[in-house]
Design an enzyme around this catalytic site. Sequence first.
Site, short mmCIF file in Angstrom:
data_model
loop_
_atom_site.label_atom_id
_atom_site.label_comp_id
_atom_site.label_asym_id
_atom_site.label_seq_id
_atom_site.Cartn_x
_atom_site.Cartn_y
_atom_site.Cartn_z
N SER A 252 4.28 61.57 67.48
CA SER A 252 4.74 60.32 66.86
C SER A 252 5.46 59.44 67.88
O SER A 252 5.97 59.91 68.90
CB SER A 252 5.69 60.63 65.71
N GLY B 72 9.11 60.55 68.05
CA GLY B 72 9.27 61.74 68.86
C GLY B 72 9.16 61.46 70.33
O GLY B 72 9.93 61.98 71.15
N GLU C 57 0.96 60.00 74.14
CA GLU C 57 -0.03 59.39 73.24
C GLU C 57 0.66 59.32 71.90
O GLU C 57 0.96 60.35 71.30
CB GLU C 57 -1.30 60.25 73.23
N CYS D 48 -5.58 60.73 65.64
CA CYS D 48 -5.00 59.53 66.26
C CYS D 48 -6.03 58.41 66.41
O CYS D 48 -5.67 57.26 66.63
CB CYS D 48 -4.40 59.88 67.62
N GLU E 70 0.37 52.32 61.26
CA GLU E 70 -0.28 53.62 61.25
C GLU E 70 0.28 54.48 60.11
O GLU E 70 1.49 54.62 59.96
CB GLU E 70 -0.07 54.35 62.57
#
Length: 506
Positions: A222, A225, A245, A282, A371
Site C-alpha cells: 500500500s 505502508g 510498487e 495491482c 484505488e
Amino acid sequence: MATIAGTDPRTGTALDPVADTTTTEQVDQLATAAATAFTELRRLGRRFRAELLDALAAAVESRRDDLIATASRETGFNDTKLGGELTRTVFQLRFFADVVRDGGYLEATIDPAADTGMGPRPDLRRLLVPVGPVAVFGASNFPFAFSVLGGDTASAIAAGSPVIVKAHGSHPATSLLSFEILRDAATAAGAPAGTFGIVFGTQGGADLVAHEAVTAVGFTGSLSGGQALLDIINARPEPIPFYGELSSINPVIVTAAAAAERGEDIGRGLIASITVGSGQLCTKPGLVLVPTGADGDRIVAAARAAVAEVPAQILLNKRIFDSYTTDTDTLGTRGEITHTTAGHPAEAGYAVASKLFETDVDELAAGLVDEIFGPVTVVVRYDAGSATKDVTRALDTLHHALTATLHIGSGETELAGQLLAVVEPRAGRVIFNGFPTGVAVSWAQTHGGPWPSTNSIHTSVGATAIRRFLRPVTYQDAPEAVLPEELRDGFTQIPRRIDGVLQAAH
C-alpha cells in the site's frame, strides 16, 4: 513475545501459530550474517549465482504441492491460480539465471587511454556491482511471485545481494515454508550462510529497514505502508534506495470503433479482468472510459450481465475486506454515481460481492475514483466526438498508474496515436486491445510507472529489475590483474562497449 498466525479468509478463523515476532536483536543477527555473506557471494562470482538460481528453481518446483496447499489455506486462492503463479515464480528464477549468464546487465564499458578533443584521457573501465544486503517485503496478493520466492528476491540474488525477507502477515506459513526451501537449497548449492533470512512482525520489518547493513529495500504494498518505510529510511544516518510498487488505478480507454467492432467481448473481458485474484491485483482496471451511444451501451450491458453472475469473491484479510466494504459503500452513496451492479453477495469470512459502478465524464473530479483493492471498477461514459479531450480530462482526475489500456478499432491509427500521447506520460506500460492483469516476465517488460504507482524509474518485473540492486564503479588506470574479469582485455563472453562501440559476446 507475540506469535504470528495467518487466518483462513474463507471463514475468518485464525490458523495455527507459525512463528514468534522477530526481535531487534534477531534482526541485527540476520543483517550481520547477510553482510558477511555478501562478501563471499560476490567472490563466488556470476556463474555461481546463475547455478544457484537454477538450483532454487528446482527446489521450489519439487515442493509445488506443499506450497500450493499451504498458500491455499492462508489466502483463499484456488489451486489453479496458485499453480499458475508458482509456475511463473519458478520461471522467474530460471529467467534471472539466464540474465546473469548473459552478462549484458553489467553494462561493461571500456574507454582505453587516448588523446581526445578535450585532451588526454586515462584508461577508464566501468561495471555495475551489487549494492549489498537487500530487504524484501512480501506482498499480500501474490504469496509466491511477489513474496519470499518472488521477483525482488530473484533479481537481488542475481545481482549478488543477500536477501532478508519480511514475511507478510496474510500468509506467514507460506512465507516460512518458502524461506526454508530457499535456505536449504542455497546451503546445498554452497552459498554462504546468511544468503537468505526472514523476519516476522511489523517491528521486525521496521528494524530491518533501519539496520545499517541493509543497502536497499524492495516493497510491494500500500501507499501508506510504503510511506511509513520511507520515513524510517529518511531517518537513517545513511539513507538507502527504496523501490516501492504502491498504488495504481490502471485506466482503460475504449474508442467508438472498438466498441462497434467487439463491444460485448470488451464488456465480458473487463469483468474477467477485475475478478482475477478476487480483484486484488495491482494491475486491475479501476476505471474504464466507454463512449456514449448504442455501441458503448453494448459494452456496459455485457459488463452488467457478467458481473451479476460472478460468485462471491474471497479477499485476503480483514483489513482488505473492511476497506473494500467501506470504500464501495461510500462510492455507492456518491451523487455522481448513476448506476451500480453487483454480483452474488458475501457468504462467510472475507467474501464480498463484485461491483460495477457507472458515471459520466462530466461528473468526474479528483478523488472520486481512487484505488480500491478488490473486484470493483468504475465505467465512465464520454463523448466519442471529443475523445482526446474527454480522455485527457478524465485522466487528469486520477493518479498516475502502472498501466493504461487502449482498445482501438481496426485501422484507427490517428486516434490511437493521439490517445497514446495522452496516456504515455501517465503510465509505465501501455496495453493495446487487451487487459492489464497479467505481467509477463521478459526482457522487455516494465512493471512500474510515475508516482504514486511507483517511486522509481526502475521496473520490478523483467530483466532490468536487477538494475535496482546494482551501482556503477569506474576503475581508472587499474592494473589488469585487479580488474573484474569482465573488464579485462580479451574477455569476450559478454556484450561490452569498447571506445564507444558496442561489441557482441562471442
